[in-house]
Design an enzyme around this catalytic site. Sequence first.
Site, PDB file in Angstrom:
ATOM      1  N   CYS A  13       9.569   1.887   3.238  1.00 16.18           N
ATOM      2  CA  CYS A  13      10.485   0.789   3.576  1.00 16.18           C
ATOM      3  C   CYS A  13      11.897   1.306   3.770  1.00 16.18           C
ATOM      4  O   CYS A  13      12.747   0.605   4.298  1.00 16.18           O
ATOM      5  CB  CYS A  13      10.470  -0.267   2.487  1.00 16.18           C
ATOM      6  SG  CYS A  13      11.145   0.358   0.962  1.00 16.18           S
ATOM      7  N   PHE A  47       0.811  -1.220   0.000  1.00 12.33           N
ATOM      8  CA  PHE A  47       0.000   0.000   0.000  1.00 12.33           C
ATOM      9  C   PHE A  47       0.840   1.265   0.000  1.00 12.33           C
ATOM     10  O   PHE A  47       0.361   2.336  -0.360  1.00 12.33           O
ATOM     11  CB  PHE A  47      -0.936   0.006   1.229  1.00 12.33           C
ATOM     12  CG  PHE A  47      -0.249   0.410   2.512  1.00 12.33           C
ATOM     13  CD1 PHE A  47      -0.049   1.752   2.816  1.00 12.33           C
ATOM     14  CD2 PHE A  47       0.237  -0.541   3.403  1.00 12.33           C
ATOM     15  CE1 PHE A  47       0.606   2.126   3.979  1.00 12.33           C
ATOM     16  CE2 PHE A  47       0.899  -0.165   4.570  1.00 12.33           C
ATOM     17  CZ  PHE A  47       1.084   1.170   4.849  1.00 12.33           C
ATOM     18  N   SER A  84       5.442  -6.941   3.244  1.00 10.14           N
ATOM     19  CA  SER A  84       6.042  -7.248   4.544  1.00 10.14           C
ATOM     20  C   SER A  84       6.833  -8.563   4.469  1.00 10.14           C
ATOM     21  O   SER A  84       6.594  -9.404   3.597  1.00 10.14           O
ATOM     22  CB  SER A  84       4.931  -7.362   5.593  1.00 10.14           C
ATOM     23  OG  SER A  84       4.012  -8.354   5.186  1.00 10.14           O
ATOM     24  N   GLU A  86      -5.022  -3.767  -1.924  1.00  8.42           N
ATOM     25  CA  GLU A  86      -6.472  -3.521  -1.895  1.00  8.42           C
ATOM     26  C   GLU A  86      -6.802  -2.244  -1.121  1.00  8.42           C
ATOM     27  O   GLU A  86      -7.936  -1.765  -1.161  1.00  8.42           O
ATOM     28  CB  GLU A  86      -7.215  -4.731  -1.319  1.00  8.42           C
ATOM     29  CG  GLU A  86      -6.857  -5.121   0.115  1.00  8.42           C
ATOM     30  CD  GLU A  86      -5.611  -6.011   0.227  1.00  8.42           C
ATOM     31  OE1 GLU A  86      -4.637  -5.800  -0.517  1.00  8.42           O
ATOM     32  OE2 GLU A  86      -5.619  -6.909   1.098  1.00  8.42           O
TER      33      GLU A  86
HETATM   34  P1  NAD Z   1       1.623  -6.631   2.965  1.00 13.95           P
HETATM   35  O1  NAD Z   1       2.673  -7.666   3.026  1.00 13.95           O
HETATM   36  O2  NAD Z   1       0.522  -6.663   3.955  1.00 13.95           O
HETATM   37  O3  NAD Z   1       0.907  -6.648   1.522  1.00 13.95           O
HETATM   38  C1  NAD Z   1       1.654  -6.645   0.325  1.00 13.95           C
HETATM   39  C2  NAD Z   1       0.837  -7.324  -0.760  1.00 13.95           C
HETATM   40  O4  NAD Z   1       0.624  -8.682  -0.379  1.00 13.95           O
HETATM   41  C3  NAD Z   1      -0.531  -6.697  -0.971  1.00 13.95           C
HETATM   42  O5  NAD Z   1      -0.801  -6.655  -2.344  1.00 13.95           O
HETATM   43  C4  NAD Z   1      -1.467  -7.640  -0.230  1.00 13.95           C
HETATM   44  O6  NAD Z   1      -2.759  -7.702  -0.810  1.00 13.95           O
HETATM   45  C5  NAD Z   1      -0.778  -8.987  -0.341  1.00 13.95           C
HETATM   46  N1  NAD Z   1      -1.014  -9.853   0.808  1.00 13.95           N
HETATM   47  C6  NAD Z   1      -1.250  -9.473   2.091  1.00 13.95           C
HETATM   48  N2  NAD Z   1      -1.407 -10.550   2.876  1.00 13.95           N
HETATM   49  C7  NAD Z   1      -1.267 -11.635   2.091  1.00 13.95           C
HETATM   50  C8  NAD Z   1      -1.318 -13.041   2.327  1.00 13.95           C
HETATM   51  N3  NAD Z   1      -1.541 -13.549   3.551  1.00 13.95           N
HETATM   52  N4  NAD Z   1      -1.116 -13.871   1.294  1.00 13.95           N
HETATM   53  C9  NAD Z   1      -0.874 -13.382   0.068  1.00 13.95           C
HETATM   54  N5  NAD Z   1      -0.827 -12.067  -0.220  1.00 13.95           N
HETATM   55  C10 NAD Z   1      -1.006 -11.199   0.776  1.00 13.95           C
HETATM   56  O7  NAD Z   1       2.385  -5.220   3.006  1.00 13.95           O
HETATM   57  P2  NAD Z   1       1.758  -3.772   3.122  1.00 13.95           P
HETATM   58  O8  NAD Z   1       1.248  -3.580   4.508  1.00 13.95           O
HETATM   59  O9  NAD Z   1       0.848  -3.507   1.981  1.00 13.95           O
HETATM   60  O10 NAD Z   1       3.073  -2.885   2.884  1.00 13.95           O
HETATM   61  C11 NAD Z   1       3.952  -2.530   3.916  1.00 13.95           C
HETATM   62  C12 NAD Z   1       5.138  -3.475   3.959  1.00 13.95           C
HETATM   63  O11 NAD Z   1       5.817  -3.452   2.701  1.00 13.95           O
HETATM   64  C13 NAD Z   1       6.184  -3.035   4.967  1.00 13.95           C
HETATM   65  O12 NAD Z   1       6.657  -4.174   5.637  1.00 13.95           O
HETATM   66  C14 NAD Z   1       7.278  -2.407   4.122  1.00 13.95           C
HETATM   67  O13 NAD Z   1       8.566  -2.417   4.692  1.00 13.95           O
HETATM   68  C15 NAD Z   1       7.212  -3.270   2.915  1.00 13.95           C
HETATM   69  N6  NAD Z   1       7.819  -2.604   1.770  1.00 13.95           N
HETATM   70  C16 NAD Z   1       9.049  -3.048   1.377  1.00 13.95           C
HETATM   71  C17 NAD Z   1       9.685  -2.422   0.331  1.00 13.95           C
HETATM   72  C18 NAD Z   1      11.037  -2.867  -0.105  1.00 13.95           C
HETATM   73  O14 NAD Z   1      11.498  -2.398  -1.128  1.00 13.95           O
HETATM   74  N7  NAD Z   1      11.703  -3.771   0.589  1.00 13.95           N
HETATM   75  C19 NAD Z   1       9.061  -1.358  -0.337  1.00 13.95           C
HETATM   76  C20 NAD Z   1       7.797  -0.946   0.089  1.00 13.95           C
HETATM   77  C21 NAD Z   1       7.182  -1.590   1.146  1.00 13.95           C
END
Ligand code: NAD
Length: 505
Positions: A288, A156, A233, A183
């Site tokens: 991040c 997000f 994450s 989403e």
């Molecule tokens: P998230 O892991 O909750 O979601 C990321 C994606 O995975 C979304 O599209 C979501 O719909 C999907 N998802 C969520 N739960 C899932 C599941 N159980 N099974 C399959 N798919 C699933 O992350 P977020 O809260 O949207 O974003 C924040 C996180 O992203 C933070 O941890 C941040 O550090 C990380 N991030 C990392 C980078 C990087 O370059 N390393 C960059 C941006 C964000």
Amino acid sequence: MTATEIPVQTIAHWAAGTDFAGTSGETAPVTNPATGAVTGRVALASAEDTQAVVAAAKAAFPAWRDASLAKRTAVLFNFRELLNARKHELAEIVTAEHGKVRSDALAEVSRGQEVVEFACGINHLLKGSMSENVSTKVDVSSIRQALGPVAIISPFNFPAMVPMWFFPIAIAAGDTVVVKPSEKDPSATMWIARLWAEAGLPDGVFNVVNGDKTAVDELLVHPDIKAVSFVGSTPIAKYVYEVGTSHGKRVQALGGAKNHAIVLPDADLDLAADSLVNAGFGAAGERCMAISVAVAVGDIADDLVGKVAERARGLKTGDGARGVDMGPLITRAHADRVSSYIDAGEEAGASVVVDGRGVTPVGGDVADGFYVGPTLLDDVTADMSVYTDEIFGPVLSVVRVASYDDALALVNANQYGNGTAIFTADGGAARRFQNEVEVGMVGINVPIPVPTAFFSFGGWKASLFGDTHAHGAEGVHFFTRGKVVTTRWQDPSQRGIDLGFPQND
Ligand code: NAD
């Protein structure tokens, strides 16, 4: 594909160049976090809906792969021009669904645009190599070819930039794409889909499936998806990597972070304090590459904490569309979680120097928004949850250490290795740090060292699963695969049967 009627305010999927409502009937609310108002409902794809979107990407692949490089890059140039002219529209959408302030939203679009510009020059990077006469009258050439349909699953916190780390390169390389946005803020990707259509991209090359775990799980096992770029994450990144690779896919899965800034005693403390405030509280800490730990080395901690506190207290928190410094967090649940980390830090003995709990936001209709103000915690130790966990909010923890070696040991013992920074006037110390630190992206007097598009972005350790970073040369490599062709044009004088293994004689 049977597209059912799309209700007003519902954000559908995008397949084969048009809106596709899908048949799941499931939706989730999309909220403006600045006001708490529900502004739309996003479709949540079923496995069947996801299959329909992948089918569109599969159908478009052969023609797009076979389109000339000149044709493909012409479309990319068109897309770049349209994006550049209309990026304010996209930034507005980002602010309305994510909450970050307008200038920050615009900056995220511009950083994404850099990848589009990099991909416009992909012809040079797709050149293969060739050796003549490796054996008598035998030539060998090595070429890189498109993979097929690829999936991009994004978080997000950068609804425009993170998908743009990947799709410009995939499309330039001849792949077709299915993006699964978060989403929580799906509209940026839908806007981008329409822009591609305007730029002349053939239908089916860029597709969007909206949804949650159901859509992701289908993409991870679908035999027609050849590669997956994931950002999110760490637990989900690890899951995506394991499931995707076990289904034969190439996967790069970028995960969470806990980024440290080390401030050495000889640093310019005003510069360091400015940087810590910018990198700790920008985008409300939902980056991040946010700095969430300041490691104060030696006897500078009191001065540093004072300077950061003074700056943090001056920040205005409120609706990001209304000229404030810092916007809301993404959801109420997340804001509550961030506050509960501050509670836990206080209970564990950290000093709350600046307290963002119960902040009074400014600007407009903000009473029901999801706010936590800038928070500065001092005397944090490595066993506290505010230190061990990625909070993903505007909470900056100060850890006091005696020496450079203690600071380095702290960073290297951390499970994450996304970004880090060192503030110092000593080139030798900085050079030593760049060599010794176990982190993928290092800033020297630079707080958020996000590489430009022609370098690659990615962390180490639990911040990345897979061995390929995003964009730059590694991105081109990820979205193509190698083929080696050995050629002999037979000379009629050399006819004859010889069952021996081909060898150099
Ligand atoms: P998230 O892991 O909750 O979601 C990321 C994606 O995975 C979304 O599209 C979501 O719909 C999907 N998802 C969520 N739960 C899932 C599941 N159980 N099974 C399959 N798919 C699933 O992350 P977020 O809260 O949207 O974003 C924040 C996180 O992203 C933070 O941890 C941040 O550090 C990380 N991030 C990392 C980078 C990087 O370059 N390393 C960059 C941006 C964000």
